[in-house]
Design an enzyme around this catalytic site. Structure first.
Site, mmCIF file in Angstrom:
data_model
loop_
_atom_site.group_PDB
_atom_site.id
_atom_site.type_symbol
_atom_site.label_atom_id
_atom_site.label_comp_id
_atom_site.label_asym_id
_atom_site.label_seq_id
_atom_site.Cartn_x
_atom_site.Cartn_y
_atom_site.Cartn_z
ATOM 1 N N THR A 153 77.171 111.935 -16.444
ATOM 2 C CA THR A 153 76.924 112.083 -15.013
ATOM 3 C C THR A 153 76.832 113.536 -14.561
ATOM 4 O O THR A 153 75.840 113.935 -13.943
ATOM 5 C CB THR A 153 78.035 111.377 -14.207
ATOM 6 O OG1 THR A 153 78.273 110.107 -14.773
ATOM 7 C CG2 THR A 153 77.634 111.231 -12.758
ATOM 8 N N HIS A 176 87.109 115.654 -10.479
ATOM 9 C CA HIS A 176 86.399 114.953 -11.562
ATOM 10 C C HIS A 176 87.143 115.080 -12.887
ATOM 11 O O HIS A 176 87.970 115.982 -13.058
ATOM 12 C CB HIS A 176 85.006 115.551 -11.691
ATOM 13 C CG HIS A 176 84.252 115.481 -10.410
ATOM 14 N ND1 HIS A 176 83.371 114.462 -10.121
ATOM 15 C CD2 HIS A 176 84.296 116.255 -9.295
ATOM 16 C CE1 HIS A 176 82.891 114.633 -8.906
ATOM 17 N NE2 HIS A 176 83.442 115.716 -8.380
ATOM 18 N N ARG A 216 81.214 110.945 -4.971
ATOM 19 C CA ARG A 216 82.269 110.094 -5.550
ATOM 20 C C ARG A 216 83.659 110.673 -5.300
ATOM 21 O O ARG A 216 84.628 109.924 -5.106
ATOM 22 C CB ARG A 216 82.002 109.846 -7.038
ATOM 23 C CG ARG A 216 81.835 111.071 -7.936
ATOM 24 C CD ARG A 216 81.203 110.647 -9.255
ATOM 25 N NE ARG A 216 81.141 111.648 -10.307
ATOM 26 C CZ ARG A 216 80.189 112.565 -10.463
ATOM 27 N NH1 ARG A 216 79.190 112.648 -9.585
ATOM 28 N NH2 ARG A 216 80.219 113.395 -11.494
ATOM 29 N N GLU A 245 82.167 118.280 -10.992
ATOM 30 C CA GLU A 245 82.235 117.886 -12.400
ATOM 31 C C GLU A 245 81.570 118.964 -13.245
ATOM 32 O O GLU A 245 80.744 119.749 -12.738
ATOM 33 C CB GLU A 245 81.522 116.529 -12.571
ATOM 34 C CG GLU A 245 81.518 115.966 -13.995
ATOM 35 C CD GLU A 245 82.891 115.872 -14.635
ATOM 36 O OE1 GLU A 245 83.492 116.927 -14.909
ATOM 37 O OE2 GLU A 245 83.356 114.745 -14.894
ATOM 38 N N ASN A 266 86.371 116.315 -15.792
ATOM 39 C CA ASN A 266 86.393 117.601 -16.497
ATOM 40 C C ASN A 266 86.824 118.773 -15.623
ATOM 41 O O ASN A 266 87.436 119.716 -16.135
ATOM 42 C CB ASN A 266 85.044 117.858 -17.164
ATOM 43 C CG ASN A 266 84.802 116.845 -18.279
ATOM 44 O OD1 ASN A 266 85.538 116.810 -19.264
ATOM 45 N ND2 ASN A 266 83.804 115.976 -18.113
ATOM 46 N N HIS A 274 88.116 110.941 -8.977
ATOM 47 C CA HIS A 274 87.443 109.892 -8.206
ATOM 48 C C HIS A 274 87.564 108.523 -8.899
ATOM 49 O O HIS A 274 87.724 108.439 -10.125
ATOM 50 C CB HIS A 274 85.962 110.241 -8.040
ATOM 51 C CG HIS A 274 85.242 110.338 -9.350
ATOM 52 N ND1 HIS A 274 84.757 109.241 -10.019
ATOM 53 C CD2 HIS A 274 84.971 111.405 -10.124
ATOM 54 C CE1 HIS A 274 84.203 109.633 -11.140
ATOM 55 N NE2 HIS A 274 84.319 110.942 -11.241
HETATM 56 O O1 2PG Z 1 79.776 111.877 -17.474
HETATM 57 C C1 2PG Z 1 80.552 112.713 -16.963
HETATM 58 O O2 2PG Z 1 80.216 113.513 -16.081
HETATM 59 C C2 2PG Z 1 81.982 112.764 -17.470
HETATM 60 C C3 2PG Z 1 82.926 112.067 -16.529
HETATM 61 O O3 2PG Z 1 82.522 110.760 -16.224
HETATM 62 O O4 2PG Z 1 82.018 112.137 -18.715
HETATM 63 P P1 2PG Z 1 82.953 112.503 -19.942
HETATM 64 O O5 2PG Z 1 84.283 111.846 -19.735
HETATM 65 O O6 2PG Z 1 82.205 111.906 -21.117
HETATM 66 O O7 2PG Z 1 83.061 113.996 -20.070
#
Ligand code: 2PG
Length: 247
Positions: free
Chosen positions: A22, A182, A61, A88, A184, A10
């Site tokens: 998030t 997302h 998103r 995510e 992850n 996204h």
């Molecule tokens: O906050 C989150 O959900 C993820 C993606 O934005 O963050 P990160 O890249 O730190 O794993």
């Protein structure tokens, strides 16, 4: 015979812009994120890569990014499948926390373990936490599968049944498949596609709103490892920025 799979993270979200963890919190895109969604669709159209079906998570998103990019590619009419397995990674008790403050409070090592280790989940979120998804109707059918936190390994485990059945079936039908998801959940998919080790996956970051195209052979293995970004230079710079969040 090869299959075409397009992965799109996204566009920038409100909480990406605010540097907050998030996870499953359903935040919207920023104006920049919306523009990234449109640009992703323009890139697909320019490259002549036209999705026949789109798979999204259950989060706004990813859904909005898919809508904006498909509209820009004149593919707004294609069928859609949505599934929580593309969500995510659930960030547990870190959801809603500031990344910089978390880094300062817990130190670099713990911060990176939570953020990028393969198998260390953050502490679980309390059911009554303001950023818990407990009781959210979209997850009503999940029962015991509803996570209170997840590490990347957990995401691989919950994503695989969807990849191996639903998405692979669409690919085997000869459809060009787009997955709008997302940072992850796409890292989990790319790890599987490219056979990246549990250690090396820590160094892989997916930029927002940049189509990553894989040609896959008949056993769903990438013809070119790592796939290809349609705008490789912009993708490299944006992935670097994701890696440096919190600093
Ligand atoms: O906050 C989150 O959900 C993820 C993606 O934005 O963050 P990160 O890249 O730190 O794993």
């Amino acid at each position: 015979m090869t299959y075409t799979l397009v992965l799109v993270r996204h566009g920038e979200s409100d909480w990406n812009a605010k540097n907050l963890f998030t996870g499953w919190v359903d935040v919207d895109l920023t104006d920049k994120g919306r523009a990234e969604g449109v640009r992703a669709g323009e890139q697909l159209k320019e490259a002549g890569i036209l999705p026949d079906i789109v798979h999204t998570s259950l989060l706004r998103r990813a859904i909005t990014t898919a809508n904006l990019s498909l509209d820009a590619a004149d593919r707004h009419w294609i069928p859609v499948k949505r599934d929580w397995r593309l969500n995510e990674r659930h960030y547990g008790a870190l959801q809603g926390k500031d990344k910089k403050q978390t880094l300062e409070q817990f130190g670099e090592e713990q911060f990176m373990l939570w953020r990028r280790s393969y198998d260390v989940p953050p502490p679980p979120i309390e059911l009554d936490d303001e950023f818990s998804q407990h009781g959210d109707p979209r997850y009503a059918g999940l029962g015991d599968a509803m996570p209170a936190t997840e590490c990347l390994k957990d995401v691989v485990t919950r994503l695989m049944p969807y990849w191996e059945t639903v998405i692979q079936n669409d690919l085997a039908d000869g459809l060009t498949v787009m997955v709008a998801a997302h940072g992850n959940s796409l890292r989990a998919l790319v790890k599987t596609l490219d056979g990246i080790s549990d250690d090396d996956i820590a160094g892989l970051n997916i930029p927002t709103g940049m189509p990553l195209v894989y040609e896959l052979d008949e056993s769903f293995k990438p013809v070119t490892p790592g796939g290809r970004y349609l705008d490789p230079e912009a993708a490299r710079a944006a992935a670097e920025a994701v890696a440096n969040q919190g600093r």
